[in-house]
Design a protein around this motif. Structure first.
Motif, PDB file in Angstrom:
ATOM      1  N   VAL A 141     -15.372  55.664  24.841  1.00 13.11           N
ATOM      2  CA  VAL A 141     -14.774  56.133  23.594  1.00 13.11           C
ATOM      3  C   VAL A 141     -14.654  54.937  22.651  1.00 13.11           C
ATOM      4  N   ALA A 142     -14.932  55.175  21.367  1.00 12.56           N
ATOM      5  CA  ALA A 142     -14.780  54.135  20.350  1.00 12.56           C
ATOM      6  C   ALA A 142     -13.945  54.665  19.201  1.00 12.56           C
ATOM      7  N   GLU A 143     -13.097  53.806  18.640  1.00  7.26           N
ATOM      8  CA  GLU A 143     -12.315  54.161  17.461  1.00  7.26           C
ATOM      9  C   GLU A 143     -12.755  53.282  16.296  1.00  7.26           C
ATOM     10  N   VAL A 144     -12.959  53.931  15.145  1.00  6.55           N
ATOM     11  CA  VAL A 144     -13.356  53.188  13.957  1.00  6.55           C
ATOM     12  C   VAL A 144     -12.503  53.624  12.774  1.00  6.55           C
ATOM     13  N   MET A 145     -12.423  52.766  11.761  1.00  2.00           N
ATOM     14  CA  MET A 145     -11.858  53.148  10.482  1.00  2.00           C
ATOM     15  C   MET A 145     -13.041  53.492   9.576  1.00  2.00           C
TER      16      MET A 145
END
Length: 476
Positions: A141-145
């Motif tokens: 899983v990756a989180e980005v703005m």
């Protein structure tokens, strides 16, 4: 359509408002050796599972394993260039590595938006890397703005990056593994470079050094560099000239099979080696050859003479050429292509090097030079570049694919070798030919790889069953 100036590639992002949950993007990439080695260089991770194919085959996975950073970077690539694209700020990732990835594996990276958080424009992506069989190798899983403004930009050109490999010298060492260490008279090793070079060659199993010089000075250098020379033979001789004479005498008597220069001047060593009664003369003129590993050239390159013969005569050039051909044979180049260099490709009475080149080629035709294919005069570009030779309509079995470059004089050879070393990242191993035994010339500018390669060449020459006869010892 303008084929000379094609339309530029364009990157266009998806803003936070445009992205929909369930939307996805992907790319496919094949793992290459360059990928693995570039990551090793960047990260400093020299785990043999990544870099040593033989070692990796012994692991439970039985294959070279890609650095985990490679998979994470591919995911970053998709997020930063496709979805969301330019303007994305990478916040975090959690990845699991499920299967090994090896050279040649085709990996498909897919990212899919699974959650949006409006307060900080955060988008959460499921990330999956699958191999050609469709089996997952990385999940996470990756989180980005995500960007809030639309961006549309041309793809910026990437800098050209090439790994400079020196595998040819590595192959020399592989061949030497089956050869016995050669007893070598190391003459006056009273500085760091020469003593370290001798010890390195001994530790590599190439040489059995016999250290000849003032014992107290040699021991001080060893202590200063934390070198253990307790197992090496040490002959206490006070001066460079006496050390050179003793080293040559050891070779003449058969107690040593090679000679290695220490911190004395080359002239002092060669004066003893070329003494008419007590030296190592043969029926040949002695000459120096650089065996060069030039990363952008497809084969080893021998350059001669760049260190001994200042303005060689035609007869001396004949010996220089024959010495280089015999060296090429020992390096398993059966019919070396020899380019006689000048500034032009045509014979001119105004340029003596072109006359010598033409004469040398005729001497080869008449059997006065044996074992190689000669052509000249050739300018440097036409000797090493097929494209340059074709442009000038030069038809030759040597042009564009030379194994040996014979320079007109020492100045030209010295400049050429140093240009390749310092501008083309080439390694240059030096050896003196035409004597009863190979003579290793060390330089303070040599690194460990070059010093070891020079020793390896000496081993191949000293242990070759045909080299002594080929060097003209019958004419002694």
């Amino acid at each position: 359509m303008n084929h000379l100036n094609p339309a530029p590639l364009v990157l266009e992002n998806r803003t936070f408002d445009e992205i929909e949950v369930g939307e996805s993007a992907r790319l496919t990439r094949t793992l290459t050796k360059d990928d693995i080695e570039l990551f090793a260089v960047l990260s400093g991770d020299v785990n043999p599972a990544h870099l040593d194919e033989a070692y990796a085959r012994e692991t439970p996975f039985h294959k070279v394993i890609a650095h985990g950073m490679w998979g994470g970077t591919l995911i970053s690539n998709v997020l930063g260039t496709k979805l969301p694209g330019p303007g994305t700020i990478y916040l975090s990732q959690q990845l699991k590595f499920l299967r090994p990835v090896g050279l040649g594996d085709v990996i498909t990276v897919t990212v899919q938006a699974v959650e949006k958080r409006a307060d900080k424009h955060i988008v959460v992506f499921d990330c999956t890397c699958t191999n050609a069989e469709g089996k997952p190798v990385i999940t996470g899983v990756a989180e980005v703005m995500a960007p809030t403004e639309k961006v549309r930009r041309e793809v910026p050109p990437l800098p050209e990056v090439r790994l400079k490999r020196h595998a040819r010298f590595d192959r020399l060492l592989e061949v030497c593994k089956d050869r016995p260490a050669v007893r070598t008279a190391v003459v006056y090793p009273c500085d760091d470079t020469s003593l370290i070079g001798a010890v390195e060659a001994a530790e590599a199993g190439l040489l059995q050094p016999i250290l000849i010089g003032p014992a107290s000075a040699i021991q001080r250098v060893a202590q200063a560099n934390q070198l253990d020379i307790s197992k090496l033979e040490l002959i206490d001789v006070s001066t460079p000239s006496l050390a050179a004479e003793r080293g040559v005498a050891l070779v003449r008597s058969g107690d040593a099979a090679a000679l290695m220069k220490g911190s004395l001047h080359t002239d002092e060593l060669l004066h003893a080696a070329m003494h008419r009664e007590h030296g190592l003369r043969t029926g040949r003129r002695v000459s120096h050859a650089y065996v060069m590993d030039v990363p952008d050239y497809p084969r080893p390159l021998i350059i001669t003479d760049a260190a001994i013969n200042i303005l060689p005569t035609l007869d001396e050039k004949r010996d220089i050429v024959q010495n280089a051909i015999d060296l090429a044979h020992v390096l398993s180049i059966d019919a070396p292509r020899v380019a006689i260099l000048s500034a032009v490709e045509t014979v001119s009475s105004k340029l003596s090097s072109t006359l010598d080149a033409a004469a040398l080629c005729k001497m080869a035709d008449r059997g006065q030079i044996k074992g190689g294919v000669l052509d000249g005069p050739l300018a440097f570009d036409n000797a090493v570049s097929l494209a340059a030779a074709h442009t000038k309509h030069i038809e030759s079995p040597v042009a564009g694919q030379a194994d040996v470059l014979v320079v007109p004089n020492l100045e030209a050879g010295n400049m050429l070798a140093k240009q390749l070393t310092f501008l083309a990242n080439a390694d240059a191993a030096g050896i003196v030919l035409g004597a009863r035994a190979p003579i290793i010339l060390t330089s303070r500018a040599d690194d460990e790889r070059t010093r070891i390669a020079s020793a390896a060449i000496a081993v191949l020459l000293a242990t070759s069953p045909t080299w002594a006869a080929a060097q003209g010892h019958a004419g002694d």
